[in-house]
Design an enzyme around this catalytic site. Structure first.
Site, PDB file in Angstrom:
ATOM      1  N   LYS A 164     -11.050  -0.971  -1.891  1.00 19.77           N
ATOM      2  CA  LYS A 164     -10.878  -1.915  -0.791  1.00 19.77           C
ATOM      3  C   LYS A 164     -12.230  -1.504   0.082  1.00 19.77           C
ATOM      4  O   LYS A 164     -12.568  -0.490   0.233  1.00 19.77           O
ATOM      5  CB  LYS A 164      -9.525  -1.544  -0.101  1.00 19.77           C
ATOM      6  CG  LYS A 164      -8.056  -1.415  -0.980  1.00 19.77           C
ATOM      7  CD  LYS A 164      -6.838  -0.852  -0.217  1.00 19.77           C
ATOM      8  CE  LYS A 164      -5.867  -0.729  -1.159  1.00 19.77           C
ATOM      9  NZ  LYS A 164      -4.689   0.213  -0.636  1.00 19.77           N
ATOM     10  N   THR A 178       1.403  10.367   3.706  1.00 16.90           N
ATOM     11  CA  THR A 178       0.281  11.355   2.729  1.00 16.90           C
ATOM     12  C   THR A 178      -0.827  11.417   3.640  1.00 16.90           C
ATOM     13  O   THR A 178      -1.659  12.514   3.018  1.00 16.90           O
ATOM     14  CB  THR A 178       0.299  10.911   1.391  1.00 16.90           C
ATOM     15  OG1 THR A 178       0.174   9.493   1.195  1.00 16.90           O
ATOM     16  CG2 THR A 178       1.396  11.449   0.428  1.00 16.90           C
ATOM     17  N   GLU A 213      -0.269  -3.704   4.493  1.00 16.76           N
ATOM     18  CA  GLU A 213      -1.217  -2.354   4.735  1.00 16.76           C
ATOM     19  C   GLU A 213      -1.260  -1.665   5.821  1.00 16.76           C
ATOM     20  O   GLU A 213      -1.003  -2.379   6.884  1.00 16.76           O
ATOM     21  CB  GLU A 213      -2.437  -3.273   4.391  1.00 16.76           C
ATOM     22  CG  GLU A 213      -3.080  -2.890   3.201  1.00 16.76           C
ATOM     23  CD  GLU A 213      -3.956  -1.541   2.933  1.00 16.76           C
ATOM     24  OE1 GLU A 213      -3.883  -0.835   3.887  1.00 16.76           O
ATOM     25  OE2 GLU A 213      -4.130  -1.254   1.710  1.00 16.76           O
ATOM     26  N   ASP A 214      -1.808  -0.586   5.995  1.00 14.11           N
ATOM     27  CA  ASP A 214      -1.835   0.170   7.262  1.00 14.11           C
ATOM     28  C   ASP A 214      -3.420   0.453   7.631  1.00 14.11           C
ATOM     29  O   ASP A 214      -3.730   0.987   8.657  1.00 14.11           O
ATOM     30  CB  ASP A 214      -1.433   1.615   7.108  1.00 14.11           C
ATOM     31  CG  ASP A 214      -1.876   2.392   6.585  1.00 14.11           C
ATOM     32  OD1 ASP A 214      -2.380   2.202   5.094  1.00 14.11           O
ATOM     33  OD2 ASP A 214      -2.380   3.685   6.774  1.00 14.11           O
ATOM     34  N   ASP A 272       0.889  -1.140   0.008  1.00 11.97           N
ATOM     35  CA  ASP A 272      -0.020  -0.110  -0.030  1.00 11.97           C
ATOM     36  C   ASP A 272       1.017   1.188  -0.147  1.00 11.97           C
ATOM     37  O   ASP A 272       1.980   1.108   0.365  1.00 11.97           O
ATOM     38  CB  ASP A 272      -0.827  -0.182   1.299  1.00 11.97           C
ATOM     39  CG  ASP A 272      -1.502   1.207   1.515  1.00 11.97           C
ATOM     40  OD1 ASP A 272      -2.550   1.620   0.631  1.00 11.97           O
ATOM     41  OD2 ASP A 272      -1.532   1.699   2.596  1.00 11.97           O
ATOM     42  N   LEU A 273       0.623   2.370  -0.420  1.00 10.01           N
ATOM     43  CA  LEU A 273       1.289   3.725  -0.486  1.00 10.01           C
ATOM     44  C   LEU A 273       1.074   4.456   0.946  1.00 10.01           C
ATOM     45  O   LEU A 273       2.093   4.554   1.572  1.00 10.01           O
ATOM     46  CB  LEU A 273       0.819   4.349  -1.824  1.00 10.01           C
ATOM     47  CG  LEU A 273       1.911   5.701  -1.879  1.00 10.01           C
ATOM     48  CD1 LEU A 273       3.288   5.292  -2.022  1.00 10.01           C
ATOM     49  CD2 LEU A 273       1.455   6.219  -3.325  1.00 10.01           C
ATOM     50  N   ASP A 274       0.031   5.095   1.024  1.00  9.95           N
ATOM     51  CA  ASP A 274      -0.304   5.877   2.135  1.00  9.95           C
ATOM     52  C   ASP A 274      -0.245   5.237   3.343  1.00  9.95           C
ATOM     53  O   ASP A 274      -0.904   4.288   3.499  1.00  9.95           O
ATOM     54  CB  ASP A 274      -1.714   6.757   1.756  1.00  9.95           C
ATOM     55  CG  ASP A 274      -1.844   7.650   2.834  1.00  9.95           C
ATOM     56  OD1 ASP A 274      -0.961   8.133   3.702  1.00  9.95           O
ATOM     57  OD2 ASP A 274      -3.028   7.998   3.419  1.00  9.95           O
ATOM     58  N   LYS A 301      -8.635   6.828   5.953  1.00 11.26           N
ATOM     59  CA  LYS A 301      -7.483   5.946   5.618  1.00 11.26           C
ATOM     60  C   LYS A 301      -7.804   4.630   4.606  1.00 11.26           C
ATOM     61  O   LYS A 301      -8.594   4.224   5.303  1.00 11.26           O
ATOM     62  CB  LYS A 301      -6.629   5.795   6.636  1.00 11.26           C
ATOM     63  CG  LYS A 301      -5.871   6.825   7.372  1.00 11.26           C
ATOM     64  CD  LYS A 301      -5.063   6.272   8.438  1.00 11.26           C
ATOM     65  CE  LYS A 301      -4.287   7.700   8.995  1.00 11.26           C
ATOM     66  NZ  LYS A 301      -3.498   7.452   9.989  1.00 11.26           N
ATOM     67  N   SER A 316      -2.546   0.737  -4.484  1.00  2.24           N
ATOM     68  CA  SER A 316      -2.962   1.635  -3.663  1.00  2.24           C
ATOM     69  C   SER A 316      -4.235   2.327  -4.189  1.00  2.24           C
ATOM     70  O   SER A 316      -4.419   1.848  -5.334  1.00  2.24           O
ATOM     71  CB  SER A 316      -1.732   2.829  -3.817  1.00  2.24           C
ATOM     72  OG  SER A 316      -2.456   4.280  -3.411  1.00  2.24           O
ATOM     73  N   ALA A 317      -5.120   2.791  -3.239  1.00  2.00           N
ATOM     74  CA  ALA A 317      -6.293   3.321  -3.751  1.00  2.00           C
ATOM     75  C   ALA A 317      -6.146   4.589  -4.599  1.00  2.00           C
ATOM     76  O   ALA A 317      -7.173   5.379  -5.074  1.00  2.00           O
ATOM     77  CB  ALA A 317      -7.333   3.391  -2.455  1.00  2.00           C
TER      78      ALA A 317
HETATM   79  P1  B16 Z   1      -6.689   9.959  -3.910  1.00  2.00           P
HETATM   80  P2  B16 Z   1      -3.540   4.481  -0.045  1.00  2.00           P
HETATM   81  C1  B16 Z   1      -5.501   6.080  -0.090  1.00  2.00           C
HETATM   82  O1  B16 Z   1      -4.096   5.420  -0.403  1.00  2.00           O
HETATM   83  C2  B16 Z   1      -5.540   7.003   1.029  1.00  2.00           C
HETATM   84  O2  B16 Z   1      -5.224   6.275   2.217  1.00  2.00           O
HETATM   85  C3  B16 Z   1      -6.738   7.671   1.294  1.00  2.00           C
HETATM   86  O3  B16 Z   1      -6.880   8.345   2.349  1.00  2.00           O
HETATM   87  C4  B16 Z   1      -7.339   8.495   0.153  1.00  2.00           C
HETATM   88  O4  B16 Z   1      -8.701   9.041   0.157  1.00  2.00           O
HETATM   89  C5  B16 Z   1      -7.310   7.357  -1.195  1.00  2.00           C
HETATM   90  O5  B16 Z   1      -5.769   6.820  -1.291  1.00  2.00           O
HETATM   91  C6  B16 Z   1      -7.450   7.933  -2.415  1.00  2.00           C
HETATM   92  O6  B16 Z   1      -6.564   8.930  -2.665  1.00  2.00           O
HETATM   93  O7  B16 Z   1      -7.564  11.159  -3.571  1.00  2.00           O
HETATM   94  O8  B16 Z   1      -5.178  10.711  -3.942  1.00  2.00           O
HETATM   95  O9  B16 Z   1      -6.974   9.404  -5.101  1.00  2.00           O
HETATM   96  O10 B16 Z   1      -3.360   4.188   1.513  1.00  2.00           O
HETATM   97  O11 B16 Z   1      -4.308   3.255  -0.674  1.00  2.00           O
HETATM   98  O12 B16 Z   1      -2.153   4.353  -0.717  1.00  2.00           O
HETATM   99 MG    MG Z   2      -2.818   3.122   3.459  1.00  2.00          MG
END
Ligand code: B16
Ligand code: MG
Length: 218
Positions: free
Chosen positions: A144, A16, A168-169, A8-10, A44, A113-114
């Site tokens: 997810k 972020t 994953e966090d 996962d990224l964030d 998150k 990542s989402a």
């Molecule tokens: P964006 P991850 C997620 O990243 C974030 O945790 C989540 O807070 C955010 O809303 C989502 O990405 C969408 O991000 O607005 O940049 O498309 O944890 O899946 O890496």
């Molecule tokens: Mg995350």
């Protein structure tokens, strides 16, 4: 046998979440209500539009689809102002050393990542070429806890789900990994990530040998 890792990224590679928080807080303020750090926990790992729905629920507001699109774009523009200033020193401690260990052993690395901003972030922190595959919010239809993002990641690195470990966090991310029949290392709070196979506080004291031990233990 573990042959690949999907990250996962964030919250795993970078933090972020703090930039998402500042941008959502600014939007909430503009709409006339407060948005706390505790509220931010609910966003998150959640997609952008679902995050907006949660924000509106917190503020006790409703909005039509068109207006929602405008608000989400506004938030994303503010968020991008932050991430376009990111630098490689924002990679979380221990992550790069762990990637190097994985590469040395010939393990494949994918991003799951989402975020629709994942490539921008990876470019800013200089990690885009480290990943053998990048699956982000622009490539999936189901958010997810649906396992789509991780199943695509495994497919793109040429592995079976059972051969991959997901890092994953977020609770929704752990659920996604487990319903995709993957092993999962939770990164963060064991109380939130209890469904993961193991939970670690971060990568500073986590090495390939720990992953190999996890492999034999599972
Ligand atoms: P964006 P991850 C997620 O990243 C974030 O945790 C989540 O807070 C955010 O809303 C989502 O990405 C969408 O991000 O607005 O940049 O498309 O944890 O899946 O890496
Ligand atoms: Mg995350």
């Amino acid at each position: 046998m573990i042959r690949g890792c999907i990250f996962d990224l964030d919250g795993v590679v970078v933090d972020t979440a703090k930039y998402h928080y500042l941008a959502w807080k600014r939007l909430a303020k503009e709409m006339g209500f407060d948005f706390t750090e505790q509220d931010n926990e609910r966003l998150k790992g959640v997609s952008r539009m679902r995050s907006l729905d949660i924000l509106l629920e917190i503020g006790g507001m409703t909005m039509g689809q068109e207006e929602k699109e405008v608000m989400a774009t506004k938030k994303n523009d503010w968020y991008r102002e932050y991430i376009l200033k990111m630098e490689p020193d924002e990679i979380l401690p221990g992550v790069q050393d762990f990637f190097a260990e994985l590469k040395n052993e010939g393990m494949k690395i994918a991003l799951g990542s989402a975020s629709k901003n994942a490539v921008t972030i990876l470019e800013q922190i200089g990690l885009k070429d480290t990943f053998d595959a990048i699956v982000d919010g622009t490539k999936v239809e189901k958010a997810k806890p649906d396992p789509e993002v991780f199943l695509k990641g495994a497919h793109e690195i040429g592995l079976m789900p059972e051969e991959c470990v997901v890092f994953e966090d977020a609770e929704a991310g752990v659920e996604a990994a487990k319903s995709g029949k993957m092993k999962c290392v939770g990164v963060g709070d064991p109380e939130i990530l209890g469904k993961a196979d193991i939970v670690i506080p971060g990568f500073q004291d986590f090495h390939l040998i720990d992953l190999q031990q996890l492999n034999t233990a599972l």
